[in-house]
Design a protein around this motif. Structure first.
Motif, PDB file in Angstrom:
ATOM      1  N   VAL A 131       0.849  -1.516  -0.116  1.00  0.00           N
ATOM      2  CA  VAL A 131       0.079  -0.113   0.097  1.00  0.00           C
ATOM      3  C   VAL A 131       0.555   1.615   0.147  1.00  0.00           C
ATOM      4  N   MET A 132       1.049   1.732  -1.534  1.00  0.00           N
ATOM      5  CA  MET A 132       2.100   2.562  -0.912  1.00  0.00           C
ATOM      6  C   MET A 132       2.357   3.785  -2.992  1.00  0.00           C
ATOM      7  N   ASP A 133       2.247   4.741  -2.577  1.00  0.00           N
ATOM      8  CA  ASP A 133       2.333   6.416  -3.266  1.00  0.00           C
ATOM      9  C   ASP A 133       3.362   6.783  -4.130  1.00  0.00           C
ATOM     10  N   ALA A 134       3.544   7.232  -5.103  1.00  0.00           N
ATOM     11  CA  ALA A 134       5.214   8.194  -5.262  1.00  0.00           C
ATOM     12  C   ALA A 134       4.742   8.601  -6.031  1.00  0.00           C
ATOM     13  N   PHE A 135       5.489   9.804  -5.734  1.00  0.00           N
ATOM     14  CA  PHE A 135       5.021  11.497  -6.014  1.00  0.00           C
ATOM     15  C   PHE A 135       5.994  11.701  -6.807  1.00  0.00           C
ATOM     16  N   THR A 136       5.839  12.423  -8.059  1.00  0.00           N
ATOM     17  CA  THR A 136       7.107  13.200  -8.617  1.00  0.00           C
ATOM     18  C   THR A 136       6.211  14.048  -9.451  1.00  0.00           C
ATOM     19  N   PRO A 137       7.654  15.445  -9.420  1.00  0.00           N
ATOM     20  CA  PRO A 137       7.178  16.810 -10.240  1.00  0.00           C
ATOM     21  C   PRO A 137       6.608  16.844 -12.054  1.00  0.00           C
ATOM     22  N   PHE A 138       6.736  15.344 -12.499  1.00  0.00           N
ATOM     23  CA  PHE A 138       6.760  14.560 -14.176  1.00  0.00           C
ATOM     24  C   PHE A 138       6.342  13.620 -13.984  1.00  0.00           C
ATOM     25  N   LEU A 190       7.983   9.123  -1.451  1.00  0.00           N
ATOM     26  CA  LEU A 190       7.910   7.607  -1.579  1.00  0.00           C
ATOM     27  C   LEU A 190       6.753   7.672  -0.147  1.00  0.00           C
ATOM     28  N   VAL A 191       5.450   7.251  -0.513  1.00  0.00           N
ATOM     29  CA  VAL A 191       4.699   7.125   1.094  1.00  0.00           C
ATOM     30  C   VAL A 191       4.033   6.012   0.958  1.00  0.00           C
ATOM     31  N   ILE A 192       4.878   5.141   2.506  1.00  0.00           N
ATOM     32  CA  ILE A 192       3.955   3.885   2.329  1.00  0.00           C
ATOM     33  C   ILE A 192       2.641   3.618   3.371  1.00  0.00           C
ATOM     34  N   GLU A 193       2.149   3.897   3.331  1.00  0.00           N
ATOM     35  CA  GLU A 193       0.560   4.230   4.280  1.00  0.00           C
ATOM     36  C   GLU A 193       0.336   3.006   5.499  1.00  0.00           C
ATOM     37  N   SER A 194      -0.003   3.619   6.586  1.00  0.00           N
ATOM     38  CA  SER A 194       0.445   2.671   8.171  1.00  0.00           C
ATOM     39  C   SER A 194      -0.336   1.526   7.466  1.00  0.00           C
ATOM     40  N   LYS A 195      -1.927   1.631   6.480  1.00  0.00           N
ATOM     41  CA  LYS A 195      -2.621   0.560   5.950  1.00  0.00           C
ATOM     42  C   LYS A 195      -1.618  -1.041   5.591  1.00  0.00           C
ATOM     43  N   ASP A 196      -0.708  -0.794   5.491  1.00  0.00           N
ATOM     44  CA  ASP A 196       0.086  -1.724   4.785  1.00  0.00           C
ATOM     45  C   ASP A 196       0.181  -2.647   5.809  1.00  0.00           C
ATOM     46  N   PRO A 197       0.271  -3.871   5.667  1.00  0.00           N
ATOM     47  CA  PRO A 197      -0.076  -4.902   6.868  1.00  0.00           C
ATOM     48  C   PRO A 197       1.476  -4.536   7.514  1.00  0.00           C
ATOM     49  N   LYS A 198       2.441  -4.880   6.834  1.00  0.00           N
ATOM     50  CA  LYS A 198       3.926  -4.633   6.787  1.00  0.00           C
ATOM     51  C   LYS A 198       4.114  -3.570   7.762  1.00  0.00           C
ATOM     52  N   PHE A 199       3.262  -3.035   7.770  1.00  0.00           N
ATOM     53  CA  PHE A 199       3.491  -1.305   8.341  1.00  0.00           C
ATOM     54  C   PHE A 199       4.053  -1.636   9.896  1.00  0.00           C
ATOM     55  N   ASP A 200       5.256  -0.724   9.982  1.00  0.00           N
ATOM     56  CA  ASP A 200       5.695  -0.949  11.541  1.00  0.00           C
ATOM     57  C   ASP A 200       6.178   0.478  11.462  1.00  0.00           C
ATOM     58  N   PRO A 201       6.168   1.482  13.071  1.00  0.00           N
ATOM     59  CA  PRO A 201       6.637   2.404  11.920  1.00  0.00           C
ATOM     60  C   PRO A 201       8.446   2.953  12.333  1.00  0.00           C
ATOM     61  N   GLN A 202       8.561   1.866  13.386  1.00  0.00           N
ATOM     62  CA  GLN A 202      10.276   1.852  13.382  1.00  0.00           C
ATOM     63  C   GLN A 202      10.420   1.572  12.322  1.00  0.00           C
ATOM     64  N   ALA A 203      10.889  -0.147  11.764  1.00  0.00           N
ATOM     65  CA  ALA A 203      10.655  -0.529  10.840  1.00  0.00           C
ATOM     66  C   ALA A 203      11.534   0.423   9.901  1.00  0.00           C
ATOM     67  N   THR A 204       9.717   0.588   9.446  1.00  0.00           N
ATOM     68  CA  THR A 204       9.851   0.616   7.840  1.00  0.00           C
ATOM     69  C   THR A 204      10.386   1.967   7.992  1.00  0.00           C
ATOM     70  N   ARG A 205      10.535   2.762   9.272  1.00  0.00           N
ATOM     71  CA  ARG A 205      10.602   4.199   8.824  1.00  0.00           C
ATOM     72  C   ARG A 205      12.476   4.052   9.134  1.00  0.00           C
ATOM     73  N   GLU A 206      13.231   3.055   9.363  1.00  0.00           N
ATOM     74  CA  GLU A 206      14.287   2.762   9.079  1.00  0.00           C
ATOM     75  C   GLU A 206      15.040   2.152   7.993  1.00  0.00           C
ATOM     76  N   PHE A 207      13.795   1.345   7.286  1.00  0.00           N
ATOM     77  CA  PHE A 207      13.670   0.572   6.073  1.00  0.00           C
ATOM     78  C   PHE A 207      13.955   2.094   4.723  1.00  0.00           C
ATOM     79  N   LEU A 208      12.820   3.125   4.645  1.00  0.00           N
ATOM     80  CA  LEU A 208      13.236   3.702   4.125  1.00  0.00           C
ATOM     81  C   LEU A 208      14.115   4.419   4.401  1.00  0.00           C
ATOM     82  N   ALA A 209      14.625   5.375   5.161  1.00  0.00           N
ATOM     83  CA  ALA A 209      16.264   6.015   5.378  1.00  0.00           C
ATOM     84  C   ALA A 209      17.160   5.049   4.536  1.00  0.00           C
TER      85      ALA A 209
END
Lengths: 183, 468
Positions: free
Chosen positions: A37-44, A152-171
């Motif tokens: 459950v994610m979406d990406a945002f780009t200027p073009f 890139l946004v990963i929504e909290s609805k995602d079954p695999k979402f975990d505030p801490q782990a997802t944050r580290e993954f994205l970083a």
């Protein structure tokens, strides 16, 4: 923010990227990691990112345009036939009332008109626009999504979402910064 | 901000090929294009105020001419039998033709994957819209009572139970022009939405933010949105391409479907379409050249753009000249004495021979210098030639409409025609209306498609990586 269950007010986590290439790689890696459950945002428009996010599903716009075009063509032909042959028959030089070759130019124009309406309004409706409010706008630096940054946004609805782990993954994806997105 | 060393001369060898000057990033493009809109009013070049002033005066003239027309009726125009079609149709065809270059740039060049269209498409599409707005005034006003035109022109169910006659090219015109105007507006607005979002995000105050926020419909650049957007935009281009070719073809049917010598020719549709594109590119050049230098946009509208437009002007101009030659050929080939008289005798040697000669001078001879690169790279020469072509294309419609009508089959019904001062007032008025709208657009709307320009720079080229 060390809790492991997401706050109710948390829409998701947003990673900010300096360029679209890094974003594309990040989308691939997030999907490989099992996020969905994610979406990406780009200027073009970036075709590869759209394709990945949509899982290569084709857009529905072409179907709508076909329907619009067919509707326009039939409406124009039927309308002209009804007006010229049924409701208001005018004898002009003894020509047939249903002189269809003369009805081609208006029918052609109405076909294009309806197909274009379907393309534009269909596209906006499929995209859920106009939509004045969206949680991503709560992030201050998101204003650069229309200028020179990719997100890139990963929504909290995602079954695999975990505030801490997802944050580290994205970083770890080469992002410039990771933001909380609140409702 | 654009780096000053790259924006210097248009004659730079490097800039001959480039569609955008080197060294630009997404950030510089956004900053430069939105700066035109957001810079304080004192930064607007002084001559733009001059254009607005002239435009404003002419719009006043337009209003007076319309008011006089509505009070007195079309008798204030120079029309009479046999020339019952005068300035109104000449100006309609002229304005619609001017609009055609915008659609050609935005739709046909998109389908042909011509990258150089990107920096001029928004500007040219705006020109199309405003030209169509000027054009539609004439058929509405020539009815004398435009408020009744609803049931004269459109298939509108009225209490009298009457309908328009769909076998008439004039009704085809109504459909062609109204569709063309609507689709051009949709195309233009769709292309604007992502850039309006950029303007919203760079707004300097609340009013700008709310205004651009509403206009951008909440666009946020989502990958899902781009997915549908790109498809819709491409399909619109695909729909606009046959549309633009059909519009001037349908307009040419107004003439060629009739049996008047000088009008009744099968070459009319392609010859009208080429003439439309020819006049349109002349108008794009006429406007782009001063605007590009006023707002320092030489990095985006490079010498390559101007040269390509000059090339297209030359090509379409030669097609139009071929059309003139073919009209002579067809006249003799038909063996019809009335056709031969109308084309080969009355045009070059009749009472309007100077108009015909000026037409050849403007549309054929004046474009010949464009064969030389030195001319194509000189903005001054391009501007002068474009100006001459714009006049030439007006004369072409004058020649087709008036010279054919004023002497038909019966010498007893021959007469001369000239526009009255109200004809001229209305015509000049629409030019002022066009100038006002065009220069307001330049100042208040991002005139270069920012998001599309970003696809031309290295940042925009994203490659799929093949991870084993």
């Amino acid at each position: 923010m060390a809790e492991s269950t997401p706050r109710a007010s948390l829409y998701g986590l947003m990673a900010e990227f300096a360029d679209a290439q890094t974003l594309l790689d990040a989308v691939h890696r997030a999907q490989a990691e099992g996020y969905d459950v994610m979406d990406a945002f780009t200027p073009f428009p970036v075709e590869a990112v759209s394709e990945a996010i949509e899982h290569h599903k084709p857009s529905k716009v072409p179907l709508l345009v076909l329907i619009g075009g067919l509707a326009g063509a039939s409406l124009a032909f039927l309308g002209q036939w009804w007006v010229a042959a049924v409701d208001y028959p005018l004898n002009i030089g003894g020509r047939p009332y249903f002189s269809w070759p003369a009805f081609v130019p208006p029918a052609f124009e109405v076909t294009i008109l309806f197909a274009s309406f379907a393309a534009v309004f269909g596209m906006f409706i499929l995209n859920g626009l106009p939509q004045p409010y969206h949680p991503v706008f709560n992030v201050k630096s998101f204003e650069r999504a229309s200028q020179d940054r990719c997100f890139l946004v990963i929504e909290s609805k995602d079954p695999k979402f975990d505030p801490q782990a997802t944050r580290e993954f994205l970083a770890g994806l080469g992002s410039e910064e990771v933001h909380d997105v609140d409702w | 901000m654009a780096t000053p060393q790259t924006r210097s001369s248009g004659a730079d060898v490097d800039m001959d090929k480039a569609v955008i000057a080197p060294g630009h990033t997404s950030a510089t493009i956004t900053a430069k294009v939105s700066e035109v809109v957001y810079s304080p009013i004192s930064n607007t070049p002084k001559w733009i105020f001059g254009i607005w002033a002239i435009g404003f005066v002419l719009v006043m003239l337009l209003q007076v001419s319309i008011a006089k027309l509505l009070f007195e009726g079309t008798g204030i125009w120079g029309l009479n039998v046999p020339v019952a079609w005068g300035f109104a149709i000449i100006n309609l065809v002229w304005w619609i033709g001017i609009g055609h270059a915008g659609t050609l740039i935005s739709a046909i060049l998109l389908l042909l994957n011509q990258q150089w269209r990107t920096s001029i498409n928004r500007f040219a599409e705006a020109m199309t819209l405003f030209a169509v707005a000027c054009a539609v005034m004439f058929p509405l006003l020539h009815t004398g009572r435009p408020w009744l035109a609803a049931y004269w022109l459109l298939p509108y169910p009225n209490t009298m139970g009457m309908w328009p006659n769909f076998r008439s090219p004039l009704i085809w015109d109504v459909f062609a022009i109204s569709t063309y105007g609507t689709v051009s507006l949709l195309f233009w607005f769709t292309g604007l939405v992502p850039d309006l979002a950029t303007m919203r995000d760079r707004a300097k105050n609340k009013t700008q933010k709310v205004l651009f926020g509403m206009l951008s419909l909440g666009w946020r650049g989502s990958a899902r949105h781009w997915h549908n957007y790109e498809k819709a935009y491409l399909l619109l281009a695909g729909l606009s391409t046959p549309l633009v070719l059909s519009v001037h073809s349908v307009i040419s049917f107004d003439f060629s479907v009739s049996q008047l010598p000088g009008w009744h020719a099968t070459i009319f549709p392609p010859y009208f379409v080429a003439g439309a594109v020819f006049a349109g590119f002349a108008m794009v050049l006429l406007l782009t050249i001063p605007v590009r230098s006023a707002f320092h946009l030489e990095d985006y509208i490079t010498s390559r753009h101007l040269q390509n437009m000059a090339n297209l002007m030359l090509v379409t101009g030669m097609i139009v000249s071929y059309g003139y030659a073919m009209e002579f050929f067809f006249a003799f080939y038909s063996g019809n004495p009335f056709e031969i008289f109308a084309i080969a005798e009355n045009r070059p040697a009749g009472p309007y021979k100077y108009q015909w000669m000026s037409l050849i001078l403007c549309n054929f001879l004046a474009i010949q210098p464009l064969w030389f690169k030195r001319v194509r790279t000189s903005t001054t020469w391009l501007w002068i030639i474009s100006f001459i072509v714009s006049i030439g294309m007006w004369l072409e419609r004058f020649v087709i409409v008036v010279i054919s009508l004023h002497r038909d089959f019966l010498p007893s019904s021959w007469d001369m025609y000239s526009g009255s001062k109200w004809d001229w007032g209305l015509y000049l008025g629409t030019i002022g209306f066009f100038l006002c709208l065009m220069f307001l657009f330049v100042r208040f709307v991002p005139m270069i498609a920012m998001f599309e320009m970003k696809l031309l720079i290295p940042e925009g080229k994203v490659e799929e990586e093949h991870d084993g």
